[in-house]
Write a protein that holds these residues in place. Structure first.
Motif, mmCIF file in Angstrom:
data_model
loop_
_atom_site.group_PDB
_atom_site.id
_atom_site.type_symbol
_atom_site.label_atom_id
_atom_site.label_comp_id
_atom_site.label_asym_id
_atom_site.label_seq_id
_atom_site.Cartn_x
_atom_site.Cartn_y
_atom_site.Cartn_z
ATOM 1 N N THR A 3 39.197 46.091 33.128
ATOM 2 C CA THR A 3 40.064 47.032 32.214
ATOM 3 C C THR A 3 40.717 48.102 32.982
ATOM 4 O OG1 THR A 3 38.651 46.158 30.629
ATOM 5 C CG2 THR A 3 39.880 48.293 30.236
ATOM 6 N N LEU A 4 39.830 48.766 34.016
ATOM 7 C CA LEU A 4 40.302 49.830 34.606
ATOM 8 C C LEU A 4 41.627 49.369 35.643
ATOM 9 C CD1 LEU A 4 40.076 52.691 35.838
ATOM 10 C CD2 LEU A 4 38.316 51.963 37.600
ATOM 11 N N LEU A 5 41.344 48.131 36.274
ATOM 12 C CA LEU A 5 42.408 47.663 36.973
ATOM 13 C C LEU A 5 43.523 47.401 36.239
ATOM 14 C CD1 LEU A 5 43.280 46.318 39.870
ATOM 15 C CD2 LEU A 5 42.411 44.138 39.045
ATOM 16 N N GLN A 6 43.531 46.935 35.183
ATOM 17 C CA GLN A 6 44.717 46.504 34.381
ATOM 18 C C GLN A 6 45.319 47.893 33.934
ATOM 19 O OE1 GLN A 6 46.012 43.513 34.209
ATOM 20 N NE2 GLN A 6 44.275 42.729 35.646
ATOM 21 N N SER A 7 44.663 48.864 33.732
ATOM 22 C CA SER A 7 45.072 49.937 32.921
ATOM 23 C C SER A 7 46.042 50.954 34.166
ATOM 24 C CB SER A 7 43.824 50.969 32.516
ATOM 25 O OG SER A 7 43.228 50.455 31.558
ATOM 26 N N CYS A 8 45.181 50.827 35.308
ATOM 27 C CA CYS A 8 45.977 51.344 36.341
ATOM 28 C C CYS A 8 47.027 50.813 36.807
ATOM 29 C CB CYS A 8 45.038 51.392 37.946
ATOM 30 S SG CYS A 8 43.496 52.260 37.777
ATOM 31 N N LEU A 43 41.411 51.139 43.802
ATOM 32 C CA LEU A 43 40.562 50.609 44.763
ATOM 33 C C LEU A 43 39.094 50.719 44.409
ATOM 34 C CD1 LEU A 43 42.575 52.319 47.717
ATOM 35 C CD2 LEU A 43 42.239 49.666 47.311
ATOM 36 N N LEU A 44 38.741 51.982 43.553
ATOM 37 C CA LEU A 44 37.331 52.077 43.137
ATOM 38 C C LEU A 44 37.029 50.855 42.196
ATOM 39 C CD1 LEU A 44 35.058 53.779 43.028
ATOM 40 C CD2 LEU A 44 35.996 55.165 41.137
ATOM 41 N N SER A 45 37.994 50.350 41.489
ATOM 42 C CA SER A 45 37.798 49.216 40.609
ATOM 43 C C SER A 45 37.473 48.029 41.173
ATOM 44 C CB SER A 45 38.798 48.964 39.499
ATOM 45 O OG SER A 45 40.086 48.736 39.977
ATOM 46 N N LEU A 46 37.787 47.851 42.436
ATOM 47 C CA LEU A 46 37.640 46.765 43.457
ATOM 48 C C LEU A 46 36.565 46.834 44.354
ATOM 49 C CD1 LEU A 46 41.519 45.718 43.973
ATOM 50 C CD2 LEU A 46 40.066 44.724 42.559
ATOM 51 N N PRO A 115 44.582 39.681 41.790
ATOM 52 C CA PRO A 115 44.136 39.880 40.400
ATOM 53 C C PRO A 115 45.742 39.741 39.420
ATOM 54 C CG PRO A 115 43.097 41.515 41.970
ATOM 55 C CD PRO A 115 44.353 40.735 42.737
ATOM 56 N N PRO A 116 45.347 39.473 38.369
ATOM 57 C CA PRO A 116 46.503 39.499 37.418
ATOM 58 C C PRO A 116 47.212 40.587 37.288
ATOM 59 C CG PRO A 116 44.337 38.569 36.413
ATOM 60 C CD PRO A 116 44.081 39.081 37.544
ATOM 61 N N LEU A 117 48.487 40.557 37.482
ATOM 62 C CA LEU A 117 49.701 41.726 37.473
ATOM 63 C C LEU A 117 49.734 42.581 38.722
ATOM 64 C CD1 LEU A 117 49.167 42.876 33.760
ATOM 65 C CD2 LEU A 117 50.597 41.232 34.332
ATOM 66 N N LEU A 118 48.758 42.359 39.594
ATOM 67 C CA LEU A 118 48.862 43.187 40.806
ATOM 68 C C LEU A 118 50.217 42.808 41.523
ATOM 69 C CD1 LEU A 118 47.554 45.209 42.766
ATOM 70 C CD2 LEU A 118 46.247 43.120 43.864
ATOM 71 N N PRO A 120 53.182 41.512 40.609
ATOM 72 C CA PRO A 120 54.620 42.036 40.140
ATOM 73 C C PRO A 120 54.462 43.694 40.040
ATOM 74 C CG PRO A 120 53.238 40.951 38.382
ATOM 75 C CD PRO A 120 52.517 40.552 39.808
ATOM 76 N N THR A 121 53.560 44.344 40.060
ATOM 77 C CA THR A 121 53.362 45.660 40.239
ATOM 78 C C THR A 121 53.681 46.208 41.184
ATOM 79 O OG1 THR A 121 51.559 45.890 38.281
ATOM 80 C CG2 THR A 121 51.770 47.528 39.574
ATOM 81 N N GLY A 122 53.055 45.480 42.422
ATOM 82 C CA GLY A 122 53.436 45.823 43.664
ATOM 83 C C GLY A 122 54.855 45.840 44.153
ATOM 84 N N LEU A 123 55.421 44.699 43.654
ATOM 85 C CA LEU A 123 56.768 44.393 44.006
ATOM 86 C C LEU A 123 57.786 45.238 43.085
ATOM 87 C CD1 LEU A 123 56.976 40.393 43.695
ATOM 88 C CD2 LEU A 123 57.278 41.850 46.018
#
Length: 207
Positions: A3-8, A43-46, A115-118, A120-123
């Motif tokens: 949840t933290l990852l997706q929120s970020c 990074l903390l979530s990972l 991870p999901p959405l990582l 496309p967010t990076g691009l």
């Protein structure tokens, strides 16, 4: 942690559009610090606590601090972007996000690498940085664009951190380049200020 990852990731995309839609350099600098905070939380979530602390220090505090100090030495007209460039940037950012989502569905990646959405967010963050570099005419806003693009590169390299810290060291090198650019802007402005003072004194003595 998911949840933290997706929120970020969601907040990173939102901050990209806010960067493109902001005319004032002060607001862009605040968003730059916010993105550094989000990257540290990601990074903390990972479970990369040490790297998260380093990113928070460099991207969330050090580089925005240099930008703030530079802004204080620049004239007011250098800290506002024309409205027409802002509108074009937002539209280009939307197109970049759509393209990133489309490309994410077309690329063949090892299962579980991103991870999901990582991806496309990076691009999308990378495209946002390029749009700021090309679409803004002020040097300090182009430096911020470079920093945003580097954040996108950093996101794309997050999965590689599991094998070591080489990618982080490369990202840190890019941050050093940003710091050099910011200091160069400040030094050039100081030099121009001294030059204008010398010219004024010369004219007063001649008259």
């Amino acid at each position: 942690m998911t949840t933290l990852l997706q929120s970020c990731l969601f907040l990173l995309v939102l901050s990209n559009f806010l960067q493109l839609g902001t005319r004032r350099v002060s607001g862009m600098t605040q968003l730059t610090a916010f993105q550094g905070l989000l990257l540290a939380a990601l990074l903390l979530s990972l479970d990369h606590a040490l790297l998260a602390g380093a990113v928070l220090l460099i991207k969330g505090a050090l580089l925005p601090g240099l930008l703030w100090r530079t802004q204080k030495r620049l004239p007011a007209e250098a800290l506002i972007c024309p409205a027409r460039r802002v509108g074009f940037g937002v539209l280009a950012g939307m197109a970049g996000l759509v393209f990133s989502i489309w490309l994410d569905g077309k690329l063949v990646m090892p299962l579980g690498l991103y991870p999901p959405l990582l991806l496309p967010t990076g691009l999308a963050t990378l495209f946002c940085g390029f749009i700021l570099i090309v679409g803004r005419i002020k040097a300090i806003t182009q430096v911020i664009g470079y920093l945003v693009a580097e954040n996108g590169i950093f996101l794309l390299g997050v999965p590689l951190m599991t094998g070591g810290t080489v990618w982080f060291e490369l990202a840190l090198l890019l941050d050093v380049f940003v710091a050099v650019f910011v200091m160069g802007i400040a030094i050039n402005h100081i030099s121009d200020s001294f030059a204008s003072i010398d010219v004024a004194r010369f004219r007063s003595l001649r008259d």
